[in-house]
Design an enzyme around this catalytic site. Structure first.
Site, mmCIF file in Angstrom:
data_model
loop_
_atom_site.group_PDB
_atom_site.id
_atom_site.type_symbol
_atom_site.label_atom_id
_atom_site.label_comp_id
_atom_site.label_asym_id
_atom_site.label_seq_id
_atom_site.Cartn_x
_atom_site.Cartn_y
_atom_site.Cartn_z
ATOM 1 N N PRO A 95 0.907 -1.280 0.122
ATOM 2 C CA PRO A 95 -0.261 -0.191 -0.061
ATOM 3 C C PRO A 95 0.760 1.197 -0.030
ATOM 4 O O PRO A 95 1.939 1.111 0.479
ATOM 5 C CB PRO A 95 -0.749 -0.121 1.451
ATOM 6 C CG PRO A 95 0.107 -1.020 2.284
ATOM 7 C CD PRO A 95 0.562 -1.989 1.368
ATOM 8 N N ASP A 96 0.357 2.441 -0.665
ATOM 9 C CA ASP A 96 0.964 3.738 -0.492
ATOM 10 C C ASP A 96 0.615 4.213 1.077
ATOM 11 O O ASP A 96 0.007 3.798 1.918
ATOM 12 C CB ASP A 96 0.889 4.494 -1.449
ATOM 13 C CG ASP A 96 -0.615 5.254 -1.862
ATOM 14 O OD1 ASP A 96 -1.485 4.914 -0.589
ATOM 15 O OD2 ASP A 96 -0.919 5.787 -2.825
ATOM 16 N N PHE A 97 0.888 5.419 1.122
ATOM 17 C CA PHE A 97 0.584 6.331 2.310
ATOM 18 C C PHE A 97 -0.307 6.918 2.446
ATOM 19 O O PHE A 97 -1.351 6.986 3.236
ATOM 20 C CB PHE A 97 1.921 7.063 2.823
ATOM 21 C CG PHE A 97 3.068 6.121 2.964
ATOM 22 C CD1 PHE A 97 3.300 5.731 4.414
ATOM 23 C CD2 PHE A 97 3.918 5.787 1.815
ATOM 24 C CE1 PHE A 97 4.533 4.983 4.552
ATOM 25 C CE2 PHE A 97 4.999 5.127 2.334
ATOM 26 C CZ PHE A 97 5.505 4.536 3.664
ATOM 27 N N ARG A 98 -0.712 7.990 1.304
ATOM 28 C CA ARG A 98 -1.722 8.753 1.408
ATOM 29 C C ARG A 98 -2.795 8.485 0.696
ATOM 30 O O ARG A 98 -3.658 9.658 0.554
ATOM 31 C CB ARG A 98 -0.775 10.340 1.156
ATOM 32 C CG ARG A 98 0.001 10.358 2.250
ATOM 33 C CD ARG A 98 0.733 11.745 1.903
ATOM 34 N NE ARG A 98 1.732 12.140 3.190
ATOM 35 C CZ ARG A 98 2.946 11.520 3.111
ATOM 36 N NH1 ARG A 98 3.328 10.793 2.337
ATOM 37 N NH2 ARG A 98 3.745 11.725 4.233
ATOM 38 N N ASN A 169 11.213 4.638 -1.386
ATOM 39 C CA ASN A 169 10.725 3.280 -0.974
ATOM 40 C C ASN A 169 11.703 2.523 -0.042
ATOM 41 O O ASN A 169 12.765 2.525 -0.220
ATOM 42 C CB ASN A 169 9.989 2.445 -1.928
ATOM 43 C CG ASN A 169 8.956 3.397 -2.808
ATOM 44 O OD1 ASN A 169 8.439 4.204 -2.240
ATOM 45 N ND2 ASN A 169 8.664 2.882 -4.021
ATOM 46 N N ASP A 171 11.160 -0.881 0.154
ATOM 47 C CA ASP A 171 10.797 -2.279 -0.183
ATOM 48 C C ASP A 171 11.999 -2.916 -0.817
ATOM 49 O O ASP A 171 11.650 -4.134 -1.251
ATOM 50 C CB ASP A 171 9.565 -2.257 -1.067
ATOM 51 C CG ASP A 171 9.366 -1.480 -2.129
ATOM 52 O OD1 ASP A 171 10.536 -1.313 -2.767
ATOM 53 O OD2 ASP A 171 8.557 -0.731 -2.273
ATOM 54 N N HIS A 188 15.134 7.136 2.061
ATOM 55 C CA HIS A 188 14.698 6.809 3.246
ATOM 56 C C HIS A 188 14.729 5.605 3.799
ATOM 57 O O HIS A 188 14.216 4.961 4.766
ATOM 58 C CB HIS A 188 13.104 7.006 3.143
ATOM 59 C CG HIS A 188 12.374 8.334 2.834
ATOM 60 N ND1 HIS A 188 11.217 8.602 2.546
ATOM 61 C CD2 HIS A 188 13.052 9.521 2.998
ATOM 62 C CE1 HIS A 188 10.961 9.967 2.162
ATOM 63 N NE2 HIS A 188 12.140 10.423 2.264
#
Ligand code: OAD
Ligand code: ZN
Length: 373
Positions: A95-98, A169, A171, A188
């Site tokens: 999933p993304d964040f926003r 990301n 991931d 990040h």
């Protein structure tokens, strides 16, 4: 909130354009008064109007997706930077964040957080590590299968056109395409390593995974330490990796095409990188929506200056927005450049190979479970 500082501070911080709520905020969003707004508007006008290029200097023959493809195909375009966010991995099931509804920040109610972003806030984590550790267990990828968009970035590299891929990301999917590590900047951080917040001892991915899956708070095993151990992902209030800053310095002035993929451009300092390329450099943004491209000109200035993305401004000579999924957008671009068939073939064969690996891993895990019963 302490640690979510703005401006020259290198710490990671969410930014809040006027009228958009982002949960917990640092000083900037809420305190913008009338005079400051006026100055900001002035600066914005300055940035959008200051750059006037002669026709001969304009890189795109046509300011459109097709125009970018034509330029990409040419020998003039050899130093592409890609800037990515969570939207490039949603088709891999992450999933993304926003995104409203499906984004992570809309689905954290069970943790009773003071605000959704607290789960990635360093100060909150040091006092309450459990919510983050629980979420990390829930989100730990069962397998790693890059998306067509990830393979498009690898294709740019194979064609000798990729200068660097910057991703927010954690991931690590880009590594699974075979893109060399030196081409990737993980702005990040990632889960690959972890460190004790007290004595800085390093721990491996397997070590932290074991703790997280056993639902134990990861605690340092160095003698007499017992500090909290945190994966090396960058939390709000923490500095980005040194490699991010050194690569930005080295790369952005050389960039001759910027491709922004699947990010809402909400988090600084990453979002402001769009303004770090030369004023001639075309910028293509492939996303489901226009994200936060109404960047605060103050922030742009403080993060190193440059022009905001101006898709709809009169006189726009370089900014193109492509409303599409990252996969569709990248397939279309690759198609227009004449590489589409190759990209589809690569995705098909790599997915087949990875599916086989995933099936073998599952069999092994099941066999181990069976044997230990
Ligand atoms: P966001 O969730 O803020 O933005 C994702 C963007 O991708 C949104 O604009 C979506 O509309 C778009 N999107 C989603 N799926 C897409 C698809 N298939 N194709 C095209 N666009 C799609 O995620 P980021 O911008 O990556 O930091 O967020 C930045 C940082 O905020 C993250 O690194 C994270 C978060 O707090 C951490 O703390 C780990
Ligand atoms: Zn320690």
């Amino acid at each position: 909130m302490e640690g979510e500082k703005k401006g020259k501070d290198d710490g990671k911080s969410p930014k809040k354009p006027e009228g958009k709520e982002e949960g917990a905020q640092g000083a900037q969003g809420g305190q913008t008064g009338g005079a400051i707004d006026a100055l900001a508007a002035g600066l914005s006008n300055y940035f959008s109007s200051a750059v006037k290029l002669d026709d001969a200097e304009k890189v795109l023959s046509e300011v459109s997706f097709e125009g970018v493809a034509k330029y990409l195909k040419s020998d003039k375009c050899t130093n592409i930077i890609t800037m990515a966010g969570a939207g490039i991995s949603t088709s891999a099931g992450i999933p993304d964040f926003r995104s409203p509804g499906s984004g992570l920040y809309d689905n954290l109610q069970k943790y009773n957080l003071p605000d959704p972003m607290a789960i990635f806030n360093i100060q909150y984590f040091t006092e309450n590590p459990e919510p983050f550790c629980h979420l990390a267990k829930e989100l730990w990828p069962g397998h790693f299968k890059p998306t067509p968009c990830h393979y498009f970035v690898k294709q740019l590299h194979d064609k000798g056109k990729l200068l660097r891929h910057y991703t927010q990301n954690i991931d690590t999917l880009e590594h699974y395409t075979g893109l060399p590590a030196d081409k990737i900047v993980e702005a990040h951080g990632t889960f690959r390593t972890s460190h004790c917040l007290k004595c800085a001892k390093e721990f491996s991915q397997d070590w932290i995974k074991e703790k997280i899956f056993a639902e134990e708070t990861p605690t340092c095993d160095a003698e007499g330490c017992a500090g909290l151990v945190k994966p090396d992902i960058v939390f709000f209030g923490e500095k980005l990796p040194d490699r991010f800053f050194s690569c930005v310095k080295e790369d952005f002035e050389k960039c001759d095409l910027l491709i922004i993929l699947g990010t809402s451009l909400s988090v600084q300092p990453f979002a402001s990188l769009t303004g770090r390329v030369p004023t001639k450099t075309p910028r293509l943004y492939i996303n489901l929506d226009k994200g936060n491209t109404d960047v605060d000109p103050f922030m742009m200035l403080l993060m190193g200056g440059g022009s905001t993305l101006n898709f709809d401004e009169e006189g726009n000579y370089r900014d193109v927005f492509k409303k599409a999924t990252c996969d569709e957008g990248c397939y279309s671009l690759s198609e227009l450049v004449g590489w589409g068939k190759d990209l589809r073939k690569t995705v098909e064969s790599e997915h087949k190979r990875l599916d086989a690996e995933i099936a073998t891993d599952k069999q092994k895990t099941n066999a181990t479970k069976g044997a230990s019963k």
